[in-house]
Every structure is written in structure tokens, then in C-alpha cells.
Write a protein that holds these residues in place. Sequence first.
Motif, PDB file in Angstrom:
ATOM      1  N   ARG A  16       0.830  -1.204   0.000  1.00 30.97           N
ATOM      2  CA  ARG A  16       0.000   0.000   0.000  1.00 30.97           C
ATOM      3  C   ARG A  16       0.861   1.249   0.000  1.00 30.97           C
ATOM      4  NH1 ARG A  16      -4.027   0.832  -2.507  1.00 30.97           N
ATOM      5  NH2 ARG A  16      -4.175  -1.399  -2.223  1.00 30.97           N
ATOM      6  N   GLU A  17       1.953   1.205   0.734  1.00 30.56           N
ATOM      7  CA  GLU A  17       2.878   2.344   0.773  1.00 30.56           C
ATOM      8  C   GLU A  17       3.445   2.633  -0.614  1.00 30.56           C
ATOM      9  OE1 GLU A  17       7.143   3.630   2.878  1.00 30.56           O
ATOM     10  OE2 GLU A  17       6.263   1.663   3.258  1.00 30.56           O
TER      11      GLU A  17
ATOM     12  N   ASN B  80       0.669   3.943  -2.990  1.00 25.50           N
ATOM     13  CA  ASN B  80       0.317   5.328  -2.655  1.00 25.50           C
ATOM     14  C   ASN B  80       1.360   6.292  -3.205  1.00 25.50           C
ATOM     15  OD1 ASN B  80      -2.013   4.591  -1.328  1.00 25.50           O
ATOM     16  ND2 ASN B  80      -1.082   4.617   0.703  1.00 25.50           N
ATOM     17  N   LYS B  81       2.622   5.902  -3.124  1.00 23.95           N
ATOM     18  CA  LYS B  81       3.689   6.750  -3.672  1.00 23.95           C
ATOM     19  C   LYS B  81       3.552   6.874  -5.192  1.00 23.95           C
ATOM     20  CE  LYS B  81       8.717   7.451  -3.625  1.00 23.95           C
ATOM     21  NZ  LYS B  81       8.598   8.359  -4.748  1.00 23.95           N
TER      22      LYS B  81
ATOM     23  N   LYS C 117       0.743   9.212  -5.999  1.00 21.91           N
ATOM     24  CA  LYS C 117       1.146  10.597  -5.713  1.00 21.91           C
ATOM     25  C   LYS C 117       2.087  11.128  -6.778  1.00 21.91           C
ATOM     26  CE  LYS C 117       0.748  10.967  -0.687  1.00 21.91           C
ATOM     27  NZ  LYS C 117       1.499  11.157   0.571  1.00 21.91           N
TER      28      LYS C 117
ATOM     29  N   GLU D 135      -5.042   8.523   2.914  1.00 22.18           N
ATOM     30  CA  GLU D 135      -3.827   8.342   2.126  1.00 22.18           C
ATOM     31  C   GLU D 135      -3.974   7.273   1.054  1.00 22.18           C
ATOM     32  OE1 GLU D 135       0.281   9.528   1.566  1.00 22.18           O
ATOM     33  OE2 GLU D 135      -1.419  10.362   2.659  1.00 22.18           O
ATOM     34  N   ASN D 136      -4.763   6.250   1.325  1.00 19.81           N
ATOM     35  CA  ASN D 136      -4.850   5.112   0.400  1.00 19.81           C
ATOM     36  C   ASN D 136      -5.552   5.431  -0.917  1.00 19.81           C
ATOM     37  OD1 ASN D 136      -3.473   3.494   2.173  1.00 19.81           O
ATOM     38  ND2 ASN D 136      -5.285   2.477   2.974  1.00 19.81           N
TER      39      ASN D 136
ATOM     40  N   HIS E  83      -4.597   7.324  -3.151  1.00 23.25           N
ATOM     41  CA  HIS E  83      -3.586   7.412  -4.212  1.00 23.25           C
ATOM     42  C   HIS E  83      -3.312   6.041  -4.834  1.00 23.25           C
ATOM     43  CE1 HIS E  83      -2.745  11.553  -3.030  1.00 23.25           C
ATOM     44  NE2 HIS E  83      -2.713  11.128  -1.780  1.00 23.25           N
ATOM     45  N   GLY E  84      -3.139   5.039  -3.988  1.00 22.35           N
ATOM     46  CA  GLY E  84      -2.897   3.690  -4.486  1.00 22.35           C
ATOM     47  C   GLY E  84      -4.146   3.067  -5.086  1.00 22.35           C
TER      48      GLY E  84
END
Length: 246
Positions: free
Chosen positions: A98-99, A102-103, A106, A125-126, A128-129
Motif C-alpha cells: 500500500r505504501e 500510494n507513492k 502521488k 492516504e490510500n 492514491h494507491g
Amino acid sequence: MNFLRKIVNPKTKEDEEFYYDLKALLNFKPIKLFHYKKAFIHRSLKMTDSKGKPINYERLEFLGDAILGSVIASFLYKEAPKGDEGYLTQMRSKVVSRESLNKLGKDLDLIRFVQSNINQNQIGENIHGNIFEALVGAIYLDRGYNYCHQFIYDQVIIPYVDLQKLENKISSYKGYIIEWCQKTKRKYVFESFEDTGRQVQKHFSVIVYIDGQKIAKGRATSKKKAEEMAAKRVYYSFQNEINDTE
């Protein structure tokens, strides 16, 4: 809904702008724009089709997740011929974490396309992914697997996938800390509680104790995020000791 019509060439100014933005992002011509528009519709709009079925990105996200996983699995199978099933699974998890997603979302600034009734700062935050995966699903429905493969190769594999770096990347700080504590016979506790305060959006806090001593605290919009944040701080507090035991 008008935006669900099949269009090959943009018909309105809005369609035209979306078409050229997409074309620049994808590096190929999108054909059926309605797939891509759907990939950026948040469920908060509560849109439905003529049969009452929800119109949002969630089904495309499911599809894109499966395709992304298969492309990455194929790449790893070829590039890591000595890796066993466990190694390949772990590496794939790191690429599509997920990290990481998300990047990706973004970096591509996909949030600019999102339609929602919720302020972007409050969606989470999620998003984005999620919309990155939905975009992959839309590409598949519009142009097929080969176009998905090329897009993922260009946007994910080439810029982000370095096998040597991934091998050293910690995919879950909580799991890592628990494993280290078990190895070194330390007692650990992850204490969690709701900590919303005066904020509208729900928040959670997690405090980590090692051998009865409070080491670190994390606070985020989900329990899992708060745990990872706190565990990461524990990792850096004990980094020298952790390195000595490896």
C-alpha cells in the motif's frame, strides 16, 4: 449518464482536456474514455447507472490489483530465477504494498482527476494507491493486457523495482519488531485506543512497550497505520541493537 457513453474522439471541452491529460500520462491514445472517468469516481458521489448499480472506481480497483500482481509476478519470475516461492511472494508484496502504490499514485498526481464529495485532505492516504489500481483496470478494459503490461513496466518496474534494494526493505515494521522481540526473548505490547480528539475524522493511537517500558507512540487515521508508525519509531530506537543481533 453522459460521461458513460463510448467516445473515440473527445466531444466536449472537458472531454478534450481529460483525453489529452490521459494521453500524456499513458503514452498511448485512450479510446473509451468512460472507463477512465469511472476510475476516478469516489463512492461518496453515490452515482448509479440506469439499473441502480454503483458507479465508482472500486470494481476497477479490484481488477487492476489482480493485473498489477500478475505483471509483477511475471517480472520477478524471470528476473529472480533462484528465488523460491516464499522469496517471490515477499518481493511481490513489497512492490505492490500500500505504501508503494500510494507513492506511485502521488508521483503521477492522479488525485487531480478524482471526483468526490469529500475534501481530498479527508479521503485518506490510500486513495492514491486505490486509483492507481483502478487506472490499471481501466487500461485493461480499454486496450487489453499488453497495454497494461507496458504501462506497469514503464511506470512501476523501471523507476521503482530494484531487487537488491527491495531485499533490504522492511515491508512491515510491526512484524519486524515482533520477530526481533521473539528472537531476543523480549516482551512486547502494542496498546491501541481511539484518539480522535476534536477532529472530525476518526484517529487511533498505538503505544509500544518493550519489557514493560514505553518506547514509542504512533497516531494515524487507522489502527494499522498507527501500529506501523509506532513500530517504525521502535525500530530506529533499537536500530543498533537490532543490527547487532542480525
